[in-house]
Design an enzyme around this catalytic site. Structure first.
Site, short mmCIF file in Angstrom:
data_model
loop_
_atom_site.label_atom_id
_atom_site.label_comp_id
_atom_site.label_asym_id
_atom_site.label_seq_id
_atom_site.Cartn_x
_atom_site.Cartn_y
_atom_site.Cartn_z
N ASP A 129 0.81 -1.22 0.00
CA ASP A 129 0.00 0.00 0.00
C ASP A 129 0.84 1.27 0.00
O ASP A 129 0.43 2.30 0.52
CB ASP A 129 -0.95 0.03 1.22
CG ASP A 129 -1.72 -1.25 1.36
OD1 ASP A 129 -2.28 -1.70 0.35
OD2 ASP A 129 -1.77 -1.82 2.46
N LYS B 21 2.13 2.25 -5.06
CA LYS B 21 2.75 1.78 -6.31
C LYS B 21 1.83 2.02 -7.49
O LYS B 21 2.29 2.31 -8.59
CB LYS B 21 3.02 0.26 -6.22
CG LYS B 21 4.07 -0.10 -5.20
CD LYS B 21 4.27 -1.60 -5.13
CE LYS B 21 3.06 -2.35 -4.57
NZ LYS B 21 2.68 -2.03 -3.21
N GLY B 22 0.52 1.89 -7.26
CA GLY B 22 -0.44 2.07 -8.35
C GLY B 22 -0.27 3.42 -9.00
O GLY B 22 -0.19 3.54 -10.22
N GLY C 260 -4.45 -4.31 -4.34
CA GLY C 260 -5.47 -3.36 -4.76
C GLY C 260 -4.77 -2.07 -5.11
O GLY C 260 -4.37 -1.31 -4.24
N HIS C 261 -4.56 -1.86 -6.39
CA HIS C 261 -3.86 -0.65 -6.81
C HIS C 261 -4.87 0.44 -7.14
O HIS C 261 -5.67 0.29 -8.05
CB HIS C 261 -2.96 -0.95 -8.01
CG HIS C 261 -1.75 -1.73 -7.63
ND1 HIS C 261 -0.85 -2.22 -8.54
CD2 HIS C 261 -1.28 -2.09 -6.42
CE1 HIS C 261 0.12 -2.86 -7.90
NE2 HIS C 261 -0.13 -2.79 -6.61
N THR C 262 -4.82 1.50 -6.36
CA THR C 262 -5.78 2.58 -6.53
C THR C 262 -5.17 3.66 -7.40
O THR C 262 -4.08 4.15 -7.11
CB THR C 262 -6.14 3.17 -5.15
OG1 THR C 262 -6.48 2.10 -4.28
CG2 THR C 262 -7.30 4.14 -5.25
N GLN D 132 1.97 -5.83 -3.31
CA GLN D 132 2.33 -5.93 -1.88
C GLN D 132 3.68 -5.25 -1.64
O GLN D 132 4.09 -4.43 -2.45
CB GLN D 132 2.37 -7.40 -1.40
CG GLN D 132 1.00 -8.05 -1.31
CD GLN D 132 0.55 -8.71 -2.59
OE1 GLN D 132 1.35 -9.30 -3.29
NE2 GLN D 132 -0.71 -8.61 -2.90
N GLY E 184 -11.05 -3.12 2.87
CA GLY E 184 -11.63 -1.99 3.59
C GLY E 184 -11.17 -1.91 5.05
O GLY E 184 -11.59 -1.03 5.80
N PRO F 60 -9.17 -0.98 8.37
CA PRO F 60 -8.30 0.16 8.71
C PRO F 60 -6.85 -0.30 8.75
O PRO F 60 -6.56 -1.37 9.28
CB PRO F 60 -8.77 0.58 10.11
CG PRO F 60 -9.79 -0.40 10.54
CD PRO F 60 -10.09 -1.35 9.42
N ARG F 61 -5.97 0.49 8.15
CA ARG F 61 -4.55 0.12 8.18
C ARG F 61 -3.93 0.60 9.48
O ARG F 61 -4.30 1.66 10.00
CB ARG F 61 -3.81 0.74 7.00
CG ARG F 61 -4.30 0.21 5.68
CD ARG F 61 -3.54 0.81 4.51
NE ARG F 61 -4.10 0.34 3.24
CZ ARG F 61 -4.30 1.11 2.18
NH1 ARG F 61 -3.94 2.37 2.18
NH2 ARG F 61 -4.83 0.60 1.09
N ASP G 51 2.29 14.79 1.56
CA ASP G 51 1.27 15.77 1.97
C ASP G 51 0.50 15.34 3.21
O ASP G 51 -0.02 16.19 3.93
CB ASP G 51 0.28 16.00 0.81
CG ASP G 51 -0.33 14.69 0.34
OD1 ASP G 51 0.43 13.79 -0.08
OD2 ASP G 51 -1.57 14.55 0.41
#
Ligand code: IMP
Length: 431
Positions: free
Chosen positions: A18, A21-22, A45-47, A226, A304, A306-307, A335
């Site tokens: 996470d 990378k996406g 999951g690449h956003t 990953q 979904g 929480p990280r 940011d």
């Protein structure tokens, strides 16, 4: 840093996944001819955010969003066909034409519904916090030499016999594990019969496609999923995924020789996150962790969940630099730190009997380390509109300099927001 004729560029996550990378792949894919996924499956999951649209790609390389870029799902990937076609359909609905530019390795293994049942049953006893997508069981079958590969769909009669045996085995295992779930042979067969006519025409010797592209001097980007600390060999075992997420896995999983890889870009967040279980030495469980989670939108793209959030950990990134042979760093989400007055950075660990500056093999030991922090001043100003390093506040530049010095890898990109254009490309040298 990514020019024609210079071999492949690998993009890997250098933390626990996470890292963004996406977005990086999306930005770099603009200059690429071919983008390849080489490991993992629908657990990734690449956003990618384009204008007001958000795309989450799990199986298809994020390069697909660029017209003309050829995308390849390599042999190292475990393919969940329904997710794959769901994504293709969604892309078509949004007007993105993928015809003739997506290929799946005929050697890639399939993730089938029984793998998911086994994954969920196994989580009841060994709580790793997996994504529940069947990834571990699919790789177990691959290495147990009982996997079903894309190429098997070319001969459905053979696949049928294999399937009967695999479903029966899965049901025996489910029973042993105390699960009441059972896989249905008929449903699995119907799935394969439905998918084969769509999948077979997209299957190819993907390694050959990639090899030829590199040899012809085209720009090839190998997209990792990953992060390095989730690598089955180099990560925080057993709290890892089941594939080699590190750059070495890129050659194997794309089906090319390692001499074709010339650059390895490690993507790191300006802080650290992890989903699932296992140690996270710099975790900030208090209000600061919550602030990072909210500001960074740190909720899993696949599950979904929480990280878990914490501070930048240089021990992790130094280690990732070593095991990947990183030639450049991309720092993302700078940011998110804009509002903090002070920002701790972990420079190494302590144990009761001394310092510990290398990643221990024992996960229990990593759970006991105490991070040693340097506290850097925050900049408390927005950075989202900066497009050059010189447009960043002095404190933000000093923060990046510190990350670079501690990691021993030059910073090549800095991402300052979710949008495509919110990126700083640092001049000079290769990445
Ligand atoms: P699995 O890959 O579903 O078997 O899960 C094993 C571990 O890897 C768990 O801790 C997951 O949360 C983690 N994991 C798998 N995929 C990702 C990802 O794309 N990002 C972050 N963590 C992941």
């Amino acid at each position: 840093m990514f020019d024609a004729g210079t071999g492949c560029l690998v993009v890997v996550g250098a933390q626990w996944g996470d890292e963004g990378k996406g977005k990086l792949v999306d930005v770099l894919a603009e200059r690429a001819d071919v983008v390849v996924r080489y490991q993992g499956g629908a657990n990734a999951g690449h956003t990618v955010v384009i204008g007001d649209s958000q795309f989450i790609l799990r199986q298809i390389p994020s390069g697909i969003l660029h017209p003309g870029v050829v995308c390849v799902v390599g042999n190292g990937v475990v393919l969940e066909p329904e997710t794959f076609f769901g994504e293709l359909d969604e892309l078509a609905k949004r007007g993105i034409d993928t015809t003739g530019r997506i290929w799946v390795s005929d050697r890639a293994h399939l993730v089938l519904p029984y793998h998911k049942l086994l994954d969920l049953a196994s989580e009841k006893s060994q709580k790793l916090g997996t994504t529940g997508r069947g990834i571990g069981p699919a790789y177990e079958d691959k290495y147990g030499r009982r996997g079903i590969r894309v190429t098997d769909l070319r001969r459905l009669e053979c696949a049928r016999a294999m399937l009967a045996e695999r479903v029966e085995r899965a049901n025996r295992l489910l029973e042993l594990m105390g699960s009441v779930e059972r896989a249905s042979f008929e449903e699995h067969l119907a799935l394969l019969e439905r998918l084969a006519p769509r999948l077979v025409p997209l299957s190819a010797d993907a390694g050959l496609i990639v090899h030829r592209a590199v040899r012809e001097g085209r720009r090839v980007l190998l997209e990792g999923a990953q992060g390095s600390l989730l690598d089955v060999d180099h990560g925080t075992y057993p709290y890892v995924t089941s594939s080699n997420t590190t750059a070495g896995g890129a050659a194997v999983g794309a089906g090319i020789g390692p001499t074709l890889i010339h650059h390895v870009l490690g993507v790191v967040k300006a802080y650290t996150t992890r989903v699932g279980n296992g140690p996270l030495p710099t975790e900030a469980p208090g209000p600061e962790g919550e602030q990072l989670r909210q500001l960074g939108g740190e909720f899993g793209a696949v599950t979904g969940r929480p990280r878990r959030c914490g501070w930048f950990d240089a021990t992790v990134v130094r280690y990732a630099a070593r095991v990947n042979g990183l030639t450049g760093l991309a720092v993302t989400k700078l940011d998110v730190l804009d509002s903090f007055a002070e920002i701790p950075v972990c420079i190494g660990y302590s144990l009761p009997d001394g310092l510990c500056d290398e990643m221990p093999a024992e996960v229990e030991l990593l759970g006991q380390v105490r991070p040693r922090y340097d506290v850097l001043p925050g900049w408390q100003r927005p950075t989202g509109s900066a497009r050059r390093l010189s447009e960043l506040p002095d404190e933000a530049r000093a923060y990046l300099d510190r990350l670079e010095a501690l990691s021993g890898v030059p910073v090549r990109y800095v991402s300052v927001g979710t949008r495509r254009d919110q990126i700083i490309e640092v001049a000079g040298g290769e990445g």
